[in-house]
Motif scaffolding. Sequence first.
Motif, PDB file in Angstrom:
ATOM      1  N   LEU A 155       0.878  -0.898  -0.140  1.00  0.00           N
ATOM      2  CA  LEU A 155       0.042   0.008   0.168  1.00  0.00           C
ATOM      3  C   LEU A 155       0.924   1.136  -0.085  1.00  0.00           C
ATOM      4  CD1 LEU A 155      -3.029  -1.037   2.281  1.00  0.00           C
ATOM      5  CD2 LEU A 155      -3.156  -0.247   0.044  1.00  0.00           C
ATOM      6  N   ARG A 159       0.770   4.094  -2.993  1.00  0.00           N
ATOM      7  CA  ARG A 159       0.680   5.420  -2.639  1.00  0.00           C
ATOM      8  C   ARG A 159       1.616   6.241  -3.083  1.00  0.00           C
ATOM      9  NH1 ARG A 159      -4.068   7.660  -2.024  1.00  0.00           N
ATOM     10  NH2 ARG A 159      -5.260   6.290  -0.738  1.00  0.00           N
ATOM     11  N   TYR A 174      -7.299   5.016   6.455  1.00  0.00           N
ATOM     12  CA  TYR A 174      -6.774   3.874   6.756  1.00  0.00           C
ATOM     13  C   TYR A 174      -7.287   3.409   8.088  1.00  0.00           C
ATOM     14  CZ  TYR A 174      -3.897   5.263   2.936  1.00  0.00           C
ATOM     15  OH  TYR A 174      -3.351   5.889   1.741  1.00  0.00           O
ATOM     16  N   TYR A 187      -5.606  -1.158   6.172  1.00  0.00           N
ATOM     17  CA  TYR A 187      -6.628  -1.302   5.031  1.00  0.00           C
ATOM     18  C   TYR A 187      -7.176  -0.020   4.829  1.00  0.00           C
ATOM     19  CZ  TYR A 187      -6.724  -6.218   5.638  1.00  0.00           C
ATOM     20  OH  TYR A 187      -6.329  -7.590   5.675  1.00  0.00           O
ATOM     21  N   GLU A 188      -7.363   0.249   3.531  1.00  0.00           N
ATOM     22  CA  GLU A 188      -8.173   1.604   3.092  1.00  0.00           C
ATOM     23  C   GLU A 188      -9.440   1.363   3.108  1.00  0.00           C
ATOM     24  OE1 GLU A 188      -7.575   4.900  -0.294  1.00  0.00           O
ATOM     25  OE2 GLU A 188      -6.540   3.083  -0.448  1.00  0.00           O
TER      26      GLU A 188
END
Length: 190
Positions: A155, A159, A174, A187-188
């Motif tokens: 992640l 990003r 998040y 986790y988004e």
Amino acid sequence: MMRGLIIITTLIALAACGNQAAGPLGDERQGLPAPSGTPVLRNAVDGLIVGHRLMDAGEYELALRAYTRSAASDGTTPAHLSAMGSANLQLGRLGQAETLLRAAIEEDPDFPPAWNNLGVVLMEQGEYGEARQVFQHAFALDSGQTDSIRENLRLAIARMENTGYIPEDNENRYDLERRGGGLYVLYETP
């Protein structure tokens, strides 16, 4: 003479009271004994475990208190600092979380959960470059065995590579998910 009679009568009365001082069992105590005080708990649950369970239940303030009590009784360890940092992160106290996690890393530079959780804080602050380095370090310390660290690193890299425009009204956030051993995965949420 009257004075002597009063003194003798008083002494006889006091002697008679002294014989009645024994309780119903014939001992010197009167009534029930005083309570012994707070019992010593010998089989208490580890404060870190209690804190982890409270984190799972979404009770972050109570989890922070459990971690703090555990640290006060057991001594502050990198696991305590990391857990307190994670609770502060969930409470939105990013500065406090970062300070605690950096202290955990300073005490034990080979503790992957602290590195991972620091990376999560940095991601929340938008520091994707530093977060990527922190996740890479956690991944190397862990020898790539933990999926949550690998996912967090992925992640952070995504990003950094995604430099496109993100609208102001985007509610992306998040979230942490605790895994065994005090690890949290980022986790988004949509």
